[in-house]
Design a protein around this motif. Structure first.
Motif, PDB file in Angstrom:
ATOM      1  N   THR A   1       9.567  43.442  92.618  1.00 38.01           N
ATOM      2  CA  THR A   1      10.564  42.968  91.661  1.00 38.01           C
ATOM      3  C   THR A   1      11.956  43.147  92.235  1.00 38.01           C
ATOM      4  O   THR A   1      12.293  44.226  92.738  1.00 38.01           O
ATOM      5  CB  THR A   1      10.459  43.745  90.333  1.00 38.01           C
ATOM      6  OG1 THR A   1       9.167  43.525  89.759  1.00 38.01           O
ATOM      7  CG2 THR A   1      11.526  43.287  89.349  1.00 38.01           C
TER       8      THR A   1
ATOM      9  N   ASP B   1       5.507  48.055  92.462  1.00 38.96           N
ATOM     10  CA  ASP B   1       4.463  48.619  91.609  1.00 38.96           C
ATOM     11  C   ASP B   1       3.107  48.374  92.265  1.00 38.96           C
ATOM     12  O   ASP B   1       2.794  47.240  92.640  1.00 38.96           O
ATOM     13  CB  ASP B   1       4.467  47.970  90.221  1.00 38.96           C
ATOM     14  CG  ASP B   1       5.725  48.290  89.425  1.00 38.96           C
ATOM     15  OD1 ASP B   1       6.506  49.157  89.869  1.00 38.96           O
ATOM     16  OD2 ASP B   1       5.930  47.674  88.360  1.00 38.96           O
TER      17      ASP B   1
ATOM     18  N   ASN C   1       3.060  44.386  93.284  1.00 42.50           N
ATOM     19  CA  ASN C   1       4.070  43.597  92.587  1.00 42.50           C
ATOM     20  C   ASN C   1       5.457  44.016  93.054  1.00 42.50           C
ATOM     21  O   ASN C   1       5.822  45.192  92.979  1.00 42.50           O
ATOM     22  CB  ASN C   1       3.940  43.798  91.076  1.00 42.50           C
ATOM     23  CG  ASN C   1       4.992  43.029  90.311  1.00 42.50           C
ATOM     24  OD1 ASN C   1       5.275  41.878  90.622  1.00 42.50           O
ATOM     25  ND2 ASN C   1       5.593  43.668  89.324  1.00 42.50           N
TER      26      ASN C   1
ATOM     27  N   GLY D   1      -0.813  41.363  81.579  1.00 39.90           N
ATOM     28  CA  GLY D   1       0.313  42.147  82.068  1.00 39.90           C
ATOM     29  C   GLY D   1       1.234  41.388  82.981  1.00 39.90           C
ATOM     30  O   GLY D   1       2.222  41.933  83.449  1.00 39.90           O
TER      31      GLY D   1
ATOM     32  N   THR E   1      15.070  46.685  85.627  1.00 36.50           N
ATOM     33  CA  THR E   1      13.631  46.697  85.381  1.00 36.50           C
ATOM     34  C   THR E   1      13.099  48.088  85.677  1.00 36.50           C
ATOM     35  O   THR E   1      13.245  48.592  86.781  1.00 36.50           O
ATOM     36  CB  THR E   1      12.917  45.679  86.274  1.00 36.50           C
ATOM     37  OG1 THR E   1      13.456  44.380  86.047  1.00 36.50           O
ATOM     38  CG2 THR E   1      11.424  45.672  86.001  1.00 36.50           C
TER      39      THR E   1
ATOM     40  N   THR F   1       4.445  48.328  75.740  1.00 36.07           N
ATOM     41  CA  THR F   1       4.414  49.467  76.658  1.00 36.07           C
ATOM     42  C   THR F   1       5.515  50.443  76.275  1.00 36.07           C
ATOM     43  O   THR F   1       6.673  50.041  76.111  1.00 36.07           O
ATOM     44  CB  THR F   1       4.617  49.010  78.109  1.00 36.07           C
ATOM     45  OG1 THR F   1       3.616  48.059  78.451  1.00 36.07           O
ATOM     46  CG2 THR F   1       4.530  50.186  79.065  1.00 36.07           C
TER      47      THR F   1
ATOM     48  N   ALA G   1       4.615  41.966  81.301  1.00 37.91           N
ATOM     49  CA  ALA G   1       5.011  43.216  80.658  1.00 37.91           C
ATOM     50  C   ALA G   1       6.374  43.618  81.191  1.00 37.91           C
ATOM     51  O   ALA G   1       6.488  44.332  82.166  1.00 37.91           O
ATOM     52  CB  ALA G   1       3.986  44.313  80.946  1.00 37.91           C
TER      53      ALA G   1
ATOM     54  N   ARG H   1       0.159  51.931  76.663  1.00 42.38           N
ATOM     55  CA  ARG H   1       0.240  50.467  76.534  1.00 42.38           C
ATOM     56  C   ARG H   1      -0.891  49.945  75.656  1.00 42.38           C
ATOM     57  O   ARG H   1      -2.025  50.434  75.729  1.00 42.38           O
ATOM     58  CB  ARG H   1       0.152  49.818  77.917  1.00 42.38           C
ATOM     59  CG  ARG H   1       0.142  48.300  77.888  1.00 42.38           C
ATOM     60  CD  ARG H   1      -0.015  47.710  79.276  1.00 42.38           C
ATOM     61  NE  ARG H   1       1.143  47.975  80.099  1.00 42.38           N
ATOM     62  CZ  ARG H   1       1.086  48.485  81.329  1.00 42.38           C
ATOM     63  NH1 ARG H   1      -0.091  48.799  81.857  1.00 42.38           N
ATOM     64  NH2 ARG H   1       2.185  48.673  82.025  1.00 42.38           N
TER      65      ARG H   1
ATOM     66  N   GLU I   1       6.702  49.672  85.315  1.00 41.41           N
ATOM     67  CA  GLU I   1       6.424  49.027  84.022  1.00 41.41           C
ATOM     68  C   GLU I   1       5.193  48.132  84.049  1.00 41.41           C
ATOM     69  O   GLU I   1       4.614  47.839  83.011  1.00 41.41           O
ATOM     70  CB  GLU I   1       7.613  48.185  83.581  1.00 41.41           C
ATOM     71  CG  GLU I   1       7.854  46.963  84.454  1.00 41.41           C
ATOM     72  CD  GLU I   1       8.818  45.983  83.824  1.00 41.41           C
ATOM     73  OE1 GLU I   1       8.659  44.782  84.045  1.00 41.41           O
ATOM     74  OE2 GLU I   1       9.704  46.438  83.117  1.00 41.41           O
ATOM     75  N   GLN I   2       4.740  47.694  85.228  1.00 34.94           N
ATOM     76  CA  GLN I   2       3.615  46.773  85.292  1.00 34.94           C
ATOM     77  C   GLN I   2       2.408  47.339  86.022  1.00 34.94           C
ATOM     78  O   GLN I   2       1.446  46.612  86.278  1.00 34.94           O
ATOM     79  CB  GLN I   2       4.050  45.456  85.946  1.00 34.94           C
ATOM     80  CG  GLN I   2       5.042  44.686  85.090  1.00 34.94           C
ATOM     81  CD  GLN I   2       5.401  43.338  85.676  1.00 34.94           C
ATOM     82  OE1 GLN I   2       4.948  42.309  85.215  1.00 34.94           O
ATOM     83  NE2 GLN I   2       6.214  43.357  86.711  1.00 34.94           N
TER      84      GLN I   2
ATOM     85  N   LEU J   1      -1.777  46.547  85.576  1.00 33.77           N
ATOM     86  CA  LEU J   1      -1.929  45.170  85.126  1.00 33.77           C
ATOM     87  C   LEU J   1      -2.085  44.238  86.318  1.00 33.77           C
ATOM     88  O   LEU J   1      -1.432  44.406  87.344  1.00 33.77           O
ATOM     89  CB  LEU J   1      -0.713  44.742  84.302  1.00 33.77           C
ATOM     90  CG  LEU J   1      -0.476  45.577  83.042  1.00 33.77           C
ATOM     91  CD1 LEU J   1       0.924  45.361  82.515  1.00 33.77           C
ATOM     92  CD2 LEU J   1      -1.509  45.245  81.981  1.00 33.77           C
TER      93      LEU J   1
ATOM     94  N   VAL K   1      -0.915  41.578  87.623  1.00 33.73           N
ATOM     95  CA  VAL K   1       0.257  40.732  87.436  1.00 33.73           C
ATOM     96  C   VAL K   1       0.123  39.398  88.156  1.00 33.73           C
ATOM     97  O   VAL K   1       0.704  38.394  87.742  1.00 33.73           O
ATOM     98  CB  VAL K   1       1.519  41.473  87.920  1.00 33.73           C
ATOM     99  CG1 VAL K   1       2.771  40.727  87.536  1.00 33.73           C
ATOM    100  CG2 VAL K   1       1.550  42.883  87.336  1.00 33.73           C
TER     101      VAL K   1
END
Length: 334
Positions: A174, A206, A172, A9, A28, A51, A12, A311, A32-33, A36, A38
């Motif tokens: 972003t 995330d 995570n 992931g 983004t 996904t 992803a 996913r 979305e992640q 996972l 990451v």
């Protein structure tokens, strides 16, 4: 296998879009992640991840939104400063499902290309840095009101993961930023109607906390997004902006370049590892949002969203680990 598909992931990637100007201007898609690891580096090989997310807002009559994100990741044999290099490509598809009987629409917009540098710090801890760009291929002609799609979107990501003892504890961050000023191109009235754009930068977070029990996985997720001031807007004088920059809509130029607005959601995740591939599903609901709508009775309501994700993660090719060396014979001397 567990760490392989969790770490898969790391790439992803998707292109999200917003239902109203009140939502944060992120390309983004938030969440979305989640689920996972990451931050963990991938073993050398090629990985496929898909996904799909489906979003419904509380506002009566509004369209449901969907994003499908197929991702191909090549975890290369090369390292830089101890970080494994991973190449990524992801061509997302956007969907709009009209709840009022109107026409449904879809478009392939904004292929992502980028790379990841992932470090294994030992003790089941990994960190990663992602850099890439969503290419503005179709200029979002069918979704002309989405100002973040009037230019390329540049993306950076920073993640940390712990994957020991079946756990996946991941955070995570972003960051999206945009070409400024930007403008829709193409035939018709879209360029003239929407004019010059200065979309807000965006910051997503995330969060994942899941645990494996055999082949099953279960846990909690959380994710959110917020607008940031556009990094370039306040460096541009009025003289450098086109004449039509200041306009009739709140998403034109300066207003869109300001900070504020966002949402945060909480939910749960379940998953199962089939060996050859793994699946995950999770559902989340906004707990705070800046989006609002007016009811038929004239009352102002917060426009919360409920979202579902599904996913599939499949390693297409992995390099077999080197076998352990054979033990040397023991020679005794008397």
């Amino acid at each position: 296998m567990v760490k392989n598909w969790l770490a898969a992931g790391a790439a992803a990637l998707s292109l999200g879009f917003t239902a109203t100007a009140s939502y944060a201007q992120t390309t983004t898609i938030p969440g979305e992640q989640v689920g996972l690891a990451v931050g963990a580096p991938l073993p050398e090989g090629v990985y496929a991840i898909n996904t799909f997310t489906y979003q419904r807002a509380d506002q009566p009559g509004s369209s449901d939104l969907g994003v499908n994100i197929p991702v191909l990741v090549w975890s290369t044999p090369w390292k830089v400063l101890g970080a494994r290099i991973e190449a990524v490509v992801a061509p997302p598809t956007l969907f709009s499902f009209n709840r009022s009987g109107g026409r449904d629409t879809s478009a392939n917009v904004g292929t992502f290309i980028g790379g990841i540098f992932a470090w294994d710090l030992g003790n089941n801890v990994g960190v990663s840095y992602l850099a890439g760009v969503y290419l503005n291929e179709l200029n979002a002609g069918r979704f002309g009101g989405l100002q973040q799609l009037a230019s390329n979107t540049y993306r950076q990501g920073f993640a940390i993961s712990y994957t020991g003892d079946g756990w996946n504890l991941t955070a995570n961050l972003t960051y999206n930023f945009y070409d400024v000023p930007a403008r829709f191109d193409g035939p018709g009235l879209v360029p003239a109607f929407y004019g010059t754009q200065v979309p807000s930068d965006a910051l997503n977070l995330d969060l994942t906390a899941t645990k494996k029990f055999g082949n099953f996985e279960i846990g909690a997720i959380g994710y959110g997004t917020t607008n940031l001031r556009n990094r370039s807007f306040f460096l541009l004088s009025n003289a450098t902006l086109p004449t039509g920059c200041v306009g009739f809509a709140p998403n034109i130029c300066g207003t869109a370049g300001r900070s504020g607005g966002g949402r945060f959601a909480l939910g749960g995740l379940i998953g199962y590892d089939f060996g050859k591939f793994s699946v995950q599903a999770y559902v989340a609901r906004d707990v705070v949002t800046s989006a609002q709508y007016v009811t038929p009775a004239g009352f102002l309501r917060d426009n919360y969203r409920t979202e579902g994700f599904f996913r599939v993660i499949a390693p297409l090719y992995t390099v077999a680990a080197a076998p352990p060396p054979e033990p040397a014979p023991i020679i005794r001397k008397y």
